[in-house]
Design an enzyme around this catalytic site. Structure first.
Site, PDB file in Angstrom:
ATOM      1  CE  LYS A  18      -6.348  -3.047   0.001  1.00 55.92           C
ATOM      2  NZ  LYS A  18      -6.271  -2.348  -1.304  1.00 55.92           N
ATOM      3  CB  SER A  74      -2.439  -1.155  -1.430  1.00 55.98           C
ATOM      4  OG  SER A  74      -3.778  -1.139  -1.897  1.00 55.98           O
ATOM      5  CB  SER A 100      -4.356  -1.654  -5.018  1.00 57.47           C
ATOM      6  OG  SER A 100      -3.359  -0.754  -4.634  1.00 57.47           O
TER       7      SER A 100
HETATM    8  N1  GLN Z   1       0.191   1.867  -5.953  1.00 57.71           N
HETATM    9  C1  GLN Z   1      -0.752   2.928  -6.111  1.00 57.71           C
HETATM   10  C2  GLN Z   1      -0.621   3.890  -4.965  1.00 57.71           C
HETATM   11  O1  GLN Z   1       0.282   3.760  -4.227  1.00 57.71           O
HETATM   12  C3  GLN Z   1      -2.140   2.378  -6.194  1.00 57.71           C
HETATM   13  C4  GLN Z   1      -2.695   1.993  -4.886  1.00 57.71           C
HETATM   14  C5  GLN Z   1      -4.095   1.435  -4.977  1.00 57.71           C
HETATM   15  O2  GLN Z   1      -4.576   1.074  -6.050  1.00 57.71           O
HETATM   16  N2  GLN Z   1      -4.765   1.402  -3.843  1.00 57.71           N
HETATM   17  O3  GLN Z   1      -1.405   4.763  -4.786  1.00 57.71           O
END
Ligand code: GLN
Length: 487
Positions: A79, A154, A178
């Site tokens: 990532k 994400s 995420s």
């Molecule tokens: N979807 C969640 C957010 O928008 C979690 C994102 C994540 O785990 N980085 O913050």
């Protein structure tokens, strides 16, 4: 079977037997990347020459009889929020579009030491803020099972790359789901380790008290292999815990006797898609058939307040973390310079996308004087209650099971205009981050239109070994993980 359909475990065995070289493996994955990237768009950067060079170095070591690391010759996608020395690390943001870190993140050092091949950097929602990768400043990654749909987020690029056979393994980060949510949407295995299990050194911070780095793979065994490589103490992250890392893969195939699975009653009520619920209930019946018992547990604060608490804690930490990107110390600097304030303000307006700006504003508000007690402090108290609620539940059960996400992957564009519905899609994953406990998502079925469904298992802090063994019990009895997306 083609090389790119092999698991990491198989690729290691094939190399050890002399049946294939690391170079041939890397070439095979690079060819798939070239073929599928126009559709999938999982990667923000692939350096073919660098990947080949790493693979050749592994082959040379093997020829020389030198000792090889536990992921020798296995490609791993990373990532693009993890710092890679000399290689651009963008966080899928215009703010860091040209940032070349002078150092490697701890997990990257570990991958290099394990003789893995770093095959490319993957797309994400800008600064890991989102659930769909639609917030990337560069591209929207497509779900390999249906290219009109999101892969989740994400870490959508890392999940899509593994599902599309562009890499056998990848790393993501999980602040509120995420890793688990994109794993669920892409039909693969994703693990969020216990907070403190993996060093965050060199991870560009979103929300420090919630962020954890973890593996994606197509099988539980492969995910366990990758976690074993990246887990363990690192003095450069003060929250990294000095606790030995069990040999996860050794115990993996021993089923757990008399497993007690907690079912949070509140999680199976509102907003859950009927096909997702049916798949999860069928998975629970499979566990019962293997001798597990189901126990009702209750997590009222997690079910009713986790999203609200998360969007105060995470945005508060983000607003503070992202303050450093002002076009002076770090990050994009506007061409339209004025006085100090104007230059900073324009740089941030140009460098950050709308979701990141929204979160900075929310977080700044929650921390501002006069509101701090009402929002941030209150959220921290409820966070504590959520952690205690889990601790109580784990006195009655060994693991907790639920859906990973209330629906399968949604169409691209469906939720972009409505941040609140987007936030609600994290309802089952977020509380594990607030409580600091580990979780896994693994494939447990498909919807009638062919989209993967994920089962989430949660365990007490540092019980990753239990998580892997219980996930493997289900995987060994089912074949969801062997299905291939129609690419
Ligand atoms: N979807 C969640 C957010 O928008 C979690 C994102 C994540 O785990 N980085 O913050």
């Amino acid at each position: 079977m083609t090389i790119t359909d092999r698991t990491a475990s198989e690729l290691l065995a094939l190399q050890a037997a002399g049946d294939v070289s690391a170079r041939a493996i890397t070439d095979a994955f690079l060819a798939v990347i070239r073929e599928r990237e126009p559709t999938v768009q999982a990667f923000v950067q692939v350096d073919e020459a660098a990947a080949r060079q790493q693979a050749e170095a592994v082959d040379a070591k093997r020829r020389a009889g030198a000792p090889l690391g536990p992921l020798a010759g296995v490609p791993v996608a990373v990532k693009d929020v993890l710092c890679t020395r000399g290689v651009r690390t963008t966080c899928s943001s215009r703010m860091l579009a040209d940032y070349v870190p002078p150092y490697d993140a701890h997990v990257i050092e570990r991958l290099r030491a394990a003789d893995a091949v770093l095959i490319g950097k993957t797309n994400l929602d800008e600064f890991a803020m989102g659930s769909s990768t639609e917030n990337s400043a560069f591209q929207v990654t497509r779900n390999p099972w249906d290219s009109t749909r999101i892969p989740g987020g994400s870490s959508g690029g890392s999940a899509a790359a593994v599902a599309a056979r562009e890499a056998p393994l990848s790393l993501g980060t999980d602040t509120g789901g995420s890793i688990r949510q994109p794993a669920s949407h892409c039909g693969i295995v994703g693990v969020k380790p216990t907070y403190g299990r993996v060093s965050r050194y060199g991870l560009v911070a979103f929300a420090n008290s919630l962020d954890q780095i973890g593996p994606f793979a197509r099988t539980v065994t492969d995910a366990a292999r990758l976690l074993a490589v990246i887990a363990g103490h690192d003095a450069r992250d003060s929250t990294s815990v000095d606790q030995s890392v069990p040999a996860y893969t050794q115990s993996l195939d021993q089923p757990l006797q008399n497993l007690r699975i907690g079912i949070p009653q509140e999680f199976l009520k509102t907003g859950l898609d009927a096909e997702v619920e049916a798949a999860v209930r069928a998975a629970l019946r499979e566990y019962q058939a293997q001798g597990a018992t189901l126990v009702d547990v209750t997590l009222p604060h997690a079910a009713h307040h986790a999203i609200a608490v998360y969007y105060i804690v995470a945005t508060a930490e983000a607003s503070s973390n992202l303050a450093r990107y002002d076009g002076m110390h770090f990050g994009h600097r506007t061409a339209d310079k004025g006085d100090l304030i104007a230059t900073m303000s324009r740089s941030r307006t140009e460098g950050f996308g709308p979701e990141v700006q929204r979160r900075i504003m929310l977080g700044t508000y929650a921390l501002s004087s006069g509101y701090y007690d009402a929002y941030y402090l209150q959220a921290m108290k409820v966070r504590r209650l959520i952690a205690e609620e889990f601790a109580t539940a784990f006195t009655q059960c060994d693991i907790i099971a639920s859906p990973t996400s209330p629906t399968a992957a949604f169409p691209i564009g469906e939720k972009t205009a409505d941040p609140l519905t987007m936030y609600l899609s994290d309802i089952y994953t977020i509380s594990a981050n607030l409580a600091g406990i580990p979780g896994v998502s693994l494939p447990c079925g498909f919807t009638s239109n062919g989209l993967p469904i994920g089962l989430q298992l949660l365990a007490p802090p540092f019980a990753e070994e239990r998580l892997f063994r219980s996930a493997r019990m289900y995987e060994a009895a089912t074949d969801w993980h062997t299905r291939r997306p129609p690419l």
